[in-house]
Enzyme design. Structure first.
Site, short mmCIF file in Angstrom:
data_model
loop_
_atom_site.label_atom_id
_atom_site.label_comp_id
_atom_site.label_asym_id
_atom_site.label_seq_id
_atom_site.Cartn_x
_atom_site.Cartn_y
_atom_site.Cartn_z
N ASN A 6 0.84 -1.04 0.11
CA ASN A 6 -0.09 0.11 0.17
C ASN A 6 1.01 1.24 0.02
O ASN A 6 0.40 2.37 -0.39
CB ASN A 6 -0.91 0.03 1.05
N ARG B 105 11.55 4.34 5.00
CA ARG B 105 11.19 4.54 6.49
C ARG B 105 12.20 3.72 7.27
O ARG B 105 12.56 3.92 8.35
CB ARG B 105 9.85 4.43 7.02
N PRO C 163 9.94 -6.81 -1.00
CA PRO C 163 8.86 -6.21 -1.32
C PRO C 163 7.58 -6.95 -1.50
O PRO C 163 7.79 -8.19 -1.71
CB PRO C 163 9.41 -5.38 -2.55
N GLY D 169 2.88 -5.08 7.72
CA GLY D 169 1.87 -6.00 7.19
C GLY D 169 0.70 -6.25 8.40
O GLY D 169 0.68 -5.67 9.06
N GLY E 83 2.64 -11.27 10.86
CA GLY E 83 3.61 -10.82 12.03
C GLY E 83 3.87 -11.77 13.06
O GLY E 83 5.10 -11.95 13.52
N GLU F 195 5.16 -3.14 12.41
CA GLU F 195 4.02 -2.28 12.14
C GLU F 195 2.92 -3.00 11.68
O GLU F 195 2.89 -3.37 10.43
CB GLU F 195 4.19 -1.00 11.41
N ARG G 299 -8.09 8.19 2.04
CA ARG G 299 -6.75 8.10 1.27
C ARG G 299 -6.50 6.72 1.00
O ARG G 299 -6.61 5.61 1.63
CB ARG G 299 -5.79 8.63 2.33
N CYS H 91 -2.91 1.44 6.94
CA CYS H 91 -3.29 1.02 8.05
C CYS H 91 -3.52 1.69 9.50
O CYS H 91 -3.90 1.42 10.52
CB CYS H 91 -1.79 0.15 8.48
N GLU I 162 8.81 3.66 14.20
CA GLU I 162 9.83 4.02 12.92
C GLU I 162 9.55 5.58 12.76
O GLU I 162 8.58 6.26 13.18
CB GLU I 162 9.11 3.42 11.86
#
Length: 523
Positions: free
Chosen positions: A193, A201, A217, A272, A277, A294, A322, A328, A503
């Site tokens: 996204n 970052r 990626p 993700g 995670g 995250e 957006r 997220c 981050e």
């Protein structure tokens, strides 16, 4: 140059094999494969389709297609890296770390700044790549490129601000020193996204700290990561410091497991879903790697009776729609106090109808692009149909857009209750469900009922209430009378099952540093 690869099969029976391999791409770069669709006409240098390992373009034995989510057209075929290519990338990163950690902070800063400059110089092409592979409107993609580049600028400055401490101990003949040193190789696993910003970052902080990275990626959006590799190379980032191993969904599991279990990897950084995670945490636990994550969110957006309705609607539009609701930190539940509820819903519906336009991201007037794939559309449909079956009212939208494929109408639901799926699951799409509440205590209880806590928003003009609610919301980030909260200068991250670590900001670089205590005696 031969690269020694260590291949370990972690599932029983356990076997370990040592072998040497010389991938042809490590001796000579391969030309990029042909790309089509929305990538046509862009700089050939940025349209890379091979993996990037040790400063060279690395083809794989297989390839996988990347599609435009708006049209379904094939954008290109990308190297489908597996375990051997991933091990090679880790080895290249480890070898590069041995020298990169000794590069002065000033030089690391200078190289990151050059990378930033190149991103700004190529921002239009980078934005077109993002729109082509993720579908987001071009204006939003342009904003992402600038946001992405700013992380490189920020961490180029933070590289020179890694300070230690001198501690005076009770013993007169001793001094205690605290040093900050880079962790080592960082495996960076990023989502689709924000295919550029989620990389910089993490990578900006890692490189500034003196770490090297291997980036995996998302399979939907590998072109952005590979374009960043080309620019990193042009900026003079040394070979092996930034590596990219794209792979298909089929190979994602084995590549992720390899990165999390390879003994040469010291750090895992992942953005993700919470479910993924947890799997990566399980793999990383075997060798007790440092981890930052995250993960998923379920952001509440609370509108109290004292709020300025027009400001709240403007914030709701920005926060919810957006990237077509695919972020997220998007507001996922709108909690509106009874006294202001009807006015808010009416104005929110008018704004959705008049200010949002669904279409291809390359069309100038488009504000809402497609969802990433059919599975994403089906989830929104499921949440809408579940809510309607339990008594919710469709104020506007509610179905697939007439454009078909992955397009869905921006949707507003009222009369939503807490037993509906959209009230306790992250939708990740253009759905705004409104829940009516009576008291502040009730709103906070509903907001905190989730097992995740990434972002939360609320609108109020009552100073005392602002302090109370900001402190009581169980989230890592709070927007007070503001719907857009992300900034490179501020710490990004969540609590509960929304992740670990932070981050961006001055705190982000600490995720890639180790503290070492040195006792200096005999003074």
């Amino acid at each position: 140059k031969n690269i020694t690869l260590f291949i370990r099969e972690l599932n029983p029976p356990c076997t370990c094999v040592w072998y040497s391999a010389s991938p042809p791409s490590l001796s000579s770069p391969a030309p990029p494969r042909r790309s089509a669709g929305g990538l046509a006409g862009l700089s050939a240098a940025l349209l890379r389709t091979d993996g990037f390992v040790g400063g060279r373009w690395l083809p794989a034995a297989a390839v996988f297609p990347v599609h435009d989510p708006a049209s379904g057209a094939e954008l290109g075929l990308v190297a489908d890296c597996g375990v051997p290519e991933t091990r090679a990338a880790v080895r290249a990163a480890y070898e590069a770390f041995c020298s990169w950690k000794g590069v002065s902070a000033k030089e690391r800063s200078s190289l990151l700044r050059k990378w930033y400059d190149l991103m700004i110089q190529n921002k239009d092409d980078l934005a077109k790549i993002i729109t082509a592979e993720s579908g987001k409107p071009l204006k939003e993609a342009q904003g992402e490129v600038v946001y992405s580049a700013l992380f490189l600028e920020w961490f180029s400055e933070e590289a020179r601000r890694i300070y230690g401490d001198v501690i005076y101990t009770p013993a007169r003949d001793r001094r205690a020193l605290v040093l900050k040193q880079p962790l080592g190789v960082a495996a960076v696993i990023t989502p689709w996204n924000f295919p550029s910003a989620m990389i910089t970052r993490k990578v900006g902080a890692a490189l500034a700290a003196g770490c090297t990275v291997v980036v995996k990626p998302a399979e939907h959006t590998p072109f952005s990561a590979l374009a960043l590799a080309e620019l990193a190379n042009q900026a003079g980032i040394p070979p092996g410091v930034y590596n990219v191993v794209p792979c298909s969904r089929k190979k994602a599991k084995e590549v992720g497991e390899t990165l999390c279990t390879d003994p040469l990897v010291s750090k895992i950084s992942f953005t993700g879903s919470t479910a993924t995670g947890k799997i990566l945490l399980h793999h990383a636990a075997g060798s007790v790697k440092r981890v930052s994550m995250e993960l998923g969110g379920h952001a509440p957006f609370i509108v109290f009776d004292s709020a300025n309705v027009d400001q709240a609607v403007a914030g709701a539009m920005a926060s919810k729609f957006r990237n077509s609701g695919q972020t997220c930190v998007c507001s996922n539940r709108f909690l509106v106090q009874r006294g202001i509820h009807d006015s808010f819903v009416k104005k929110f519906a008018e704004a959705i109808k008049t200010k949002l336009r669904v279409g291809n991201g390359f069309e100038e007037r488009t504000t809402q692009g497609p969802l990433i794939d059919e599975k994403a559309v089906e989830k929104v449909e499921k949440h809408v149909s579940d809510a309607i079956s339990k008594g919710a009212t469709v104020v506007t939208g509610g179905k697939r857009h007439q454009l078909g494929r992955n397009f869905f109408e921006p949707t507003l639901l009222s009369n939503v209750t807490r037993d509906m799926l959209c009230s306790h699951e992250e939708t990740f799409g253009p759905l705004a469900p409104v829940i009516k509440f009576d008291t502040e205590e009730e709103a906070v209880a509903i907001a905190n009922a989730a097992d995740v806590g990434l972002a939360g928003y609320f609108y109020s003009q009552d100073p005392a209430q602002i302090w109370r609610v900001a402190e009581r919301l169980e989230v890592g980030m709070v927007g007070v009378n503001e719907g857009l909260i992300s900034s490179v200068e501020c710490p990004f991250g969540g609590v509960k099952q929304s992740g670990l670590g932070r981050e961006g900001s001055k705190y982000g670089i600490d995720e890639y540093l180790e503290l070492k205590y040195v006792c200096f005696g005999g003074l």
